[in-house]
Design an enzyme around this catalytic site. Structure first.
Site, PDB file in Angstrom:
ATOM      1  CB  CYS A 129       3.192  -6.803  -2.611  1.00  0.00           C
ATOM      2  SG  CYS A 129       2.218  -5.264  -2.591  1.00  0.00           S
ATOM      3  CB  CYS A 132      -2.279  -5.585  -2.096  1.00  0.00           C
ATOM      4  SG  CYS A 132      -1.441  -4.469  -3.206  1.00  0.00           S
ATOM      5  CB  SER A 133      -1.325  -9.525  -4.268  1.00  0.00           C
ATOM      6  OG  SER A 133      -2.288  -8.777  -4.990  1.00  0.00           O
ATOM      7  CB  CYS A 134       2.565  -5.316  -6.335  1.00  0.00           C
ATOM      8  SG  CYS A 134       1.373  -4.011  -5.981  1.00  0.00           S
TER       9      CYS A 134
END
Ligand code: FE
Length: 221
Positions: A129, A132-134
């Site tokens: 991602c 961010c951090s999906c």
């Protein structure tokens, strides 16, 4: 906003490019981003609970470890093992991963729109991602720290072979590396190649071969 983000705890600059200066040539140093407000609040709360003797730090670490390594990725491993074992299931998984994963009972937040991508002898898939951090919680649990780090997020795209090499898994030059950028809408699950000489194994045994990193794509299996 192109990348309509959900409510997870990363508060960050969604401008592109600010992270591209990080990490050239080097591994996965963590802690490139300043901690978010939520992370600081959690840390403060954790410190207080430990200080007051209400919880032990080791117990908290064990809970996080449990969700990061055990509960979550074991679900994904079962999906992969079923796909390896059942050609009709594999077809359904590739056609509509959300529905096929739900057949095994794995549903919920951060997994509403799943896409399965399959490694082959000529294609290697890698999930990131960039913003961010999906991450697909129902099948993989909590993301590892490196997945959320700025170096991984930027370099997975611009130097995917370099990243794979650092994970010890450099694909042959003739293997195409496909990078999939997760969003709030779509989360990916990599189906690794079934290892050779596993014809006699049942689904449980096959699932035991599948690792979290294999389903992110940083490992081959
Ligand atoms: Fe994200």
């Amino acid at each position: 906003m192109a990348h309509d983000h959900h409510d997870h705890d990363d508060v960050h600059d969604h401008g592109h490019g600010h992270e591209y200066g990080y990490g050239h040539g080097h591994g996965h140093d963590h802690a490139q981003d300043p901690p978010s407000d939520m992370a600081l609040r959690v840390k403060a709360l954790e410190s207080l609970l430990v200080e007051k003797g209400i919880v032990e730090a080791a117990a908290l670490d064990a809970v996080v470890d449990h969700f990061e390594h055990k509960v979550g990725p074991r679900n994904g491993a079962r999906v992969v093992a079923r796909a390896w074992s059942d050609p009709a299931y594999r077809e359904r998984l590739l056609a509509d991963a959300t529905a096929a994963i739900a057949e095994l009972g794995f549903t919920g937040g951060q997994g509403e729109h799943m896409v399965a991508v399959e490694n082959t002898p000529t294609v290697r898939n890698l999930v990131v991602c960039t913003l961010c951090s999906c991450y697909p919680w129902p099948v993989l649990g909590l993301p590892p720290v490196w997945y959320k780090s700025a170096p991984y997020r930027s370099r997975a795209v611009i130097d995917s072979r370099g990243v794979l090499a650092e994970f010890g898994e450099a694909p042959d030059p003739d293997v195409e590396v496909r990078v999939w950028d997760s969003t709030a809408e779509v989360r990916y699950l990599v189906i690794p190649q079934r290892p050779p000489a596993t014809e006699g194994l049942g689904e449980d045994e096959l699932a035991a071969l599948v690792t979290r990193d294999g389903m992110i794509g940083t490992a081959a299996l």
